[in-house]
Design an enzyme around this catalytic site. Structure first.
Site, PDB file in Angstrom:
ATOM      1  CD  GLU A  66    -120.819 -14.206  15.793  1.00 43.57           C
ATOM      2  OE1 GLU A  66    -121.128 -15.108  16.600  1.00 43.57           O
ATOM      3  OE2 GLU A  66    -120.782 -14.383  14.569  1.00 43.57           O
ATOM      4  CB  CYS A 104    -119.410 -16.525  23.518  1.00 44.75           C
ATOM      5  SG  CYS A 104    -118.177 -16.691  22.226  1.00 44.75           S
ATOM      6  CG  ASN A 146    -115.126 -12.451  25.924  1.00 47.49           C
ATOM      7  OD1 ASN A 146    -115.243 -11.580  25.053  1.00 47.49           O
ATOM      8  ND2 ASN A 146    -115.661 -13.634  25.793  1.00 47.49           N
ATOM      9  CD  GLU A 164    -117.774 -11.868  14.101  1.00 46.66           C
ATOM     10  OE1 GLU A 164    -117.423 -12.287  15.201  1.00 46.66           O
ATOM     11  OE2 GLU A 164    -117.657 -10.664  13.744  1.00 46.66           O
TER      12      GLU A 164
HETATM   13  P1  NDP Z   1    -121.776  -6.088  26.441  1.00 49.03           P
HETATM   14  O1  NDP Z   1    -122.968  -6.430  25.626  1.00 49.03           O
HETATM   15  O2  NDP Z   1    -121.981  -5.472  27.766  1.00 49.03           O
HETATM   16  O3  NDP Z   1    -120.813  -5.082  25.659  1.00 49.03           O
HETATM   17  C1  NDP Z   1    -120.228  -5.393  24.424  1.00 49.03           C
HETATM   18  C2  NDP Z   1    -119.853  -4.104  23.719  1.00 49.03           C
HETATM   19  O4  NDP Z   1    -121.034  -3.375  23.392  1.00 49.03           O
HETATM   20  C3  NDP Z   1    -119.010  -3.154  24.572  1.00 49.03           C
HETATM   21  O5  NDP Z   1    -118.096  -2.488  23.725  1.00 49.03           O
HETATM   22  C4  NDP Z   1    -120.059  -2.221  25.135  1.00 49.03           C
HETATM   23  O6  NDP Z   1    -119.549  -0.966  25.537  1.00 49.03           O
HETATM   24  C5  NDP Z   1    -120.978  -2.066  23.942  1.00 49.03           C
HETATM   25  N1  NDP Z   1    -122.347  -1.658  24.263  1.00 49.03           N
HETATM   26  C6  NDP Z   1    -123.007  -1.781  25.438  1.00 49.03           C
HETATM   27  N2  NDP Z   1    -124.255  -1.283  25.327  1.00 49.03           N
HETATM   28  C7  NDP Z   1    -124.386  -0.825  24.065  1.00 49.03           C
HETATM   29  C8  NDP Z   1    -125.446  -0.197  23.344  1.00 49.03           C
HETATM   30  N3  NDP Z   1    -126.623   0.055  23.898  1.00 49.03           N
HETATM   31  N4  NDP Z   1    -125.238   0.139  22.051  1.00 49.03           N
HETATM   32  C9  NDP Z   1    -124.063  -0.130  21.448  1.00 49.03           C
HETATM   33  N5  NDP Z   1    -123.017  -0.703  22.084  1.00 49.03           N
HETATM   34  C10 NDP Z   1    -123.180  -1.073  23.376  1.00 49.03           C
HETATM   35  O7  NDP Z   1    -120.920  -7.442  26.561  1.00 49.03           O
HETATM   36  P2  NDP Z   1    -119.618  -7.699  27.425  1.00 49.03           P
HETATM   37  O8  NDP Z   1    -118.547  -6.751  27.039  1.00 49.03           O
HETATM   38  O9  NDP Z   1    -120.006  -7.802  28.865  1.00 49.03           O
HETATM   39  O10 NDP Z   1    -119.161  -9.143  26.883  1.00 49.03           O
HETATM   40  C11 NDP Z   1    -119.631 -10.351  27.399  1.00 49.03           C
HETATM   41  C12 NDP Z   1    -120.719 -10.930  26.501  1.00 49.03           C
HETATM   42  O11 NDP Z   1    -120.243 -11.108  25.184  1.00 49.03           O
HETATM   43  C13 NDP Z   1    -121.184 -12.302  26.931  1.00 49.03           C
HETATM   44  O12 NDP Z   1    -122.592 -12.350  26.912  1.00 49.03           O
HETATM   45  C14 NDP Z   1    -120.641 -13.225  25.860  1.00 49.03           C
HETATM   46  O13 NDP Z   1    -121.361 -14.409  25.675  1.00 49.03           O
HETATM   47  C15 NDP Z   1    -120.660 -12.353  24.656  1.00 49.03           C
HETATM   48  N6  NDP Z   1    -119.720 -12.849  23.674  1.00 49.03           N
HETATM   49  C16 NDP Z   1    -120.190 -13.446  22.534  1.00 49.03           C
HETATM   50  C17 NDP Z   1    -119.318 -13.988  21.609  1.00 49.03           C
HETATM   51  C18 NDP Z   1    -119.807 -14.626  20.340  1.00 49.03           C
HETATM   52  O14 NDP Z   1    -118.991 -14.807  19.442  1.00 49.03           O
HETATM   53  N7  NDP Z   1    -121.075 -14.990  20.216  1.00 49.03           N
HETATM   54  C19 NDP Z   1    -117.868 -13.973  21.837  1.00 49.03           C
HETATM   55  C20 NDP Z   1    -117.490 -13.313  23.070  1.00 49.03           C
HETATM   56  C21 NDP Z   1    -118.389 -12.774  23.949  1.00 49.03           C
HETATM   57  P3  NDP Z   1    -119.026  -0.678  27.030  1.00 49.03           P
HETATM   58  O15 NDP Z   1    -118.959  -1.960  27.770  1.00 49.03           O
HETATM   59  O16 NDP Z   1    -117.693  -0.078  26.763  1.00 49.03           O
HETATM   60  O17 NDP Z   1    -119.996   0.291  27.617  1.00 49.03           O
END
Ligand code: NDP
Length: 483
Positions: free
Chosen positions: A248, A282, A150, A460
């Site tokens: 996060e 988020c 995002n 962060e």
């Molecule tokens: P995901 O949890 O699906 O993925 C985040 C990252 O983790 C991607 O690079 C993904 O790889 C990777 N990933 C997925 N599964 C694993 C695993 N088992 N082990 C290690 N890495 C893994 O989140 P999204 O990309 O869909 O992002 C949206 C989410 O992020 C929302 O829930 C949002 O709230 C949260 N978010 C939180 C923020 C905060 O600061 N608290 C800020 C922004 C977003 P890939 O997708 O390439 O397979």
């Protein structure tokens, strides 16, 4: 079609298996570029390179590390138009927002270039005349950083910049679904003069590359931004090595609009924070609690302001909202709205896709305001990550506080009131890592950002982020008898 590659040990490389994926534009689903698709083997190579580079980088003078980061920031700024364009095309957000994101990532590099020089230790009051106790903080080793789609550039910079400034070496894995702008960002930082292996970039899925970064004994730290369910999985796997973690995770932020609030400003803030980036933030406003005495007036202004938002291709300079990132995000938004309507909610505006030829190939959805909500509805309990502002009425401050805190998340919360006592009471009692009083903008480089409850671990931004990449050491020195 351009192929975006990986960076391992200072070399721009293809994945060892030679595989690639095609990245599509969410506006029309046309192919934009190819990206090399790595696996566990590539992640291992990157981790080993980062391990080899660690002794040199960790002992480099923090001022020199800072100079490299400043140069990286300049390179990112010089290339910001090109990186922002890629970001808009792969993620959907309007170009001016994409440019803001890229410039903010350069700001993070500048900030930690300076903050890294202020890694002060302590001289602890001595337990005896024959000893002294020093406390120092040292870089903890190889940091694996994993980021979502995002804010693919900004969120990566929040991790890379403090990690590198602290003296850690890094393996970065951006989202495999939005890796293009992140790649250009990493390449710019690496070109600023980082020795080989200090910063590595591996593309690939979370289940392969991400899993290797988390499970390997080489990475001493995992800094992850993404969904709460993924964060829990990472926490379990990282336990194998008692790995340091920054998580996060998801959010479900409440906004409380009190009876005495400046209604127009509160409505403006809620529109901004509920719909910007199509609600895929988020810290998005996910639940609006409005005092019953001002609910009608607030709803009217909210709907009017929402109606002024222009939707379209993010490359068009007049557009406020682009498409959603994926069909899955759009479907989840629709499901949440349908569930709320089934349980008695009403739609004040939006609730469906916009009509017209220019919208039919993209993941567009109208910004939606719902009224008459209650906590039995999924949208009031689960993260939607879509452009929806649901409103629920309250009659006392105690009720508003109870409803706002009735969530497993605790990332951000917002309160709108003209009374300082009410503002402080809410701010102190809301269970969230950041509270905005009369503002829905709570992220600044100098202040810590992170979640309570299931929204995460660690912080962060600010000095706190630097400490996330350090271990603390006590050095006790025995002295001989002297004068
Ligand atoms: P995901 O949890 O699906 O993925 C985040 C990252 O983790 C991607 O690079 C993904 O790889 C990777 N990933 C997925 N599964 C694993 C695993 N088992 N082990 C290690 N890495 C893994 O989140 P999204 O990309 O869909 O992002 C949206 C989410 O992020 C929302 O829930 C949002 O709230 C949260 N978010 C939180 C923020 C905060 O600061 N608290 C800020 C922004 C977003 P890939 O997708 O390439 O397979």
């Amino acid at each position: 079609m351009k192929r975006f590659k990986m960076l391992i040990d200072g070399q721009i490389v293809e994945s060892t298996a030679g595989k690639a994926a095609v990245i599509l534009n969410p506006v029309n689903q046309e192919p934009l570029a190819e990206v090399s698709l790595g696996g566990r083997e590539d992640a291992k190579l990157a981790l080993e390179a980062a391990e080899r580079a660690f002794p040199g980088w960790s002992r480099t003078d923090p001022k020199k590390r800072g100079e490299v980061l400043h140069r990286g920031a300049d390179l990112v700024r010089n290339r910001s138009d090109e990186i922002a364009r890629l970001l808009t095309m792969e993620q959907g957000k309007p170009l001016r927002r994409a440019k803001g994101e890229v410039l903010s990532s350069a700001e993070a590099l500048d900030y930690y270039a300076e903050e890294g020089m202020r890694n002060f230790g302590e001289l602890v009051p001595s337990a005896s005349e024959r000893s002294r106790s020093l406390v120092i903080r040292q870089p903890l080793g190889v940091a694996a950083v994993i980021s979502p789609w995002n804010y693919p550039v900004d969120l990566l910079s929040w991790k890379l910049a403090p990690a590198l400034a602290a003296g850690c070496t890094v393996v970065a894995k951006p989202s495999s679904r939005a890796p293009l702008a992140a790649t250009e960002f990493v390449m710019a930082v690496a070109e600023a003069g980082l020795p080989s292996g200090v910063l590595n970039l591996v593309h690939g899925s979370g289940l392969e590359v991400g899993a290797e970064l988390v499970e390997s004994s080489i990475s001493r730290k995992v800094s992850f931004t993404g969904e709460t369910t993924t964060g829990k999985e990472i926490m379990e796997r990282a336990a194998q090595h008692i790995k340091r973690l920054s998580l996060e995770l998801g959010g479900h932020s409440p906004a409380i609009v009190c009876e005495d609030a400046n209604i127009d400003e509160a409505a403006e803030s809620c529109v901004q924070r509920a719909f910007s980036n199509m609600g895929q933030i988020c810290i998005s406003v996910n639940r609006i609690y409005v005092h019953e005495a001002v609910a009608e007036e607030f709803a009217e202004r909210l709907v009017k302001k929402t109606g002024k938002l222009r939707i379209g291709d993010g490359l068009d300079p007049d557009v406020d909202l682009g498409p959603m990132f994926s069909e899955a995000q759009r479907q989840k938004t629709k499901d949440h709205i349908a569930d709320a309507l089934d349980k008695g909610a009403t739609v004040l505006c939006g609730g469906h896709e916009p009509e017209g030829e220019k919208f039919c190939r993209g993941f567009f959805f109208l910004p939606t305001v719902l009224d008459r909500m209650d906590h039995s509805m999924r949208i009031m309990r689960e993260e939607t990550f879509g452009p929806v502002a649901p409103m629920m009425r309250f009659s006392s401050d105690e009720e508003a506080l109870r409803l706002a805190n009735d969530s497993r998340y605790g990332l951000a919360a917002y309160v709108f009131t003209e009374d300082m006592t009410t503002a402080l009471r809410f701010a102190e009692r809301l269970e969230a890592g950041s509270v905005g009083v009369n503002t829905s903008s709570v992220i600044v480089p100098q202040a810590p950002f992170g979640g309570w409850k299931e929204s995460g671990l660690g912080r962060e931004r600010s000095r706190a982020a630097l400490e996330e990449y350090m271990e603390t050491k006590h050095i006790r020195i025995g002295l001989r008898e002297g004068f």
